[in-house]
Design a protein around this motif. Structure first.
Motif, short mmCIF file in Angstrom:
data_model
loop_
_atom_site.label_atom_id
_atom_site.label_comp_id
_atom_site.label_asym_id
_atom_site.label_seq_id
_atom_site.Cartn_x
_atom_site.Cartn_y
_atom_site.Cartn_z
N ASP A 38 77.05 73.18 12.77
CA ASP A 38 76.83 72.16 13.79
C ASP A 38 77.80 70.99 13.60
O ASP A 38 78.40 70.52 14.57
CB ASP A 38 75.39 71.67 13.73
CG ASP A 38 75.06 70.72 14.86
OD1 ASP A 38 74.89 71.20 16.00
OD2 ASP A 38 74.97 69.50 14.60
N LEU A 39 78.00 70.56 12.38
CA LEU A 39 78.93 69.47 12.11
C LEU A 39 80.34 69.86 12.54
O LEU A 39 81.06 69.06 13.14
CB LEU A 39 78.90 69.10 10.62
CG LEU A 39 79.86 68.00 10.18
CD1 LEU A 39 79.56 66.69 10.89
CD2 LEU A 39 79.79 67.83 8.67
N GLY A 40 80.73 71.10 12.25
CA GLY A 40 82.05 71.58 12.66
C GLY A 40 82.22 71.59 14.17
O GLY A 40 83.30 71.27 14.68
N ALA A 41 81.17 71.93 14.89
CA ALA A 41 81.23 71.92 16.35
C ALA A 41 81.46 70.50 16.87
O ALA A 41 82.25 70.29 17.80
CB ALA A 41 79.96 72.51 16.95
N TRP A 42 80.81 69.51 16.26
CA TRP A 42 81.05 68.12 16.64
C TRP A 42 82.49 67.72 16.32
O TRP A 42 83.17 67.08 17.12
CB TRP A 42 80.08 67.17 15.94
CG TRP A 42 78.74 67.11 16.57
CD1 TRP A 42 77.60 67.71 16.14
CD2 TRP A 42 78.38 66.41 17.77
NE1 TRP A 42 76.56 67.44 17.00
CE2 TRP A 42 77.01 66.64 18.00
CE3 TRP A 42 79.09 65.62 18.67
CZ2 TRP A 42 76.34 66.11 19.10
CZ3 TRP A 42 78.41 65.08 19.76
CH2 TRP A 42 77.06 65.32 19.97
N ALA A 43 82.98 68.11 15.13
CA ALA A 43 84.33 67.76 14.71
C ALA A 43 85.38 68.40 15.63
O ALA A 43 86.43 67.81 15.88
CB ALA A 43 84.57 68.18 13.26
#
Length: 67
Positions: A38-43
């Protein structure tokens, strides 16, 4: 008095059930892996918060309003 059934939510990444309790270390995610996905998708800007384009008056001189 009996203990209430703990609240369960779906992991936002994989939809697995997650108990909503302090013992659930990665809540609302089921695991660190799902949290990092999920964090990677935001990044990667896969998620965006809707908003208005800035007005030309709000930008510094010479700024491109498309960036």
């Amino acid at each position: 008095m009996s203990n209430p059934t703990p609240r369960t939510v779906k992991c936002p990444t994989c939809s697995q059930p997650v108990v909503w309790a302090p013992e659930s270390r990665w809540r609302p995610f089921c695991s660190e892996r799902c949290k990092l996905i999920d964090l990677g998708a935001w990044a990667d800007e896969a998620y965006r918060v809707p908003g208005q384009e800035p007005l030309a008056d709000d930008l510094p001189p010479g700024a491109d309003p498309r960036n």
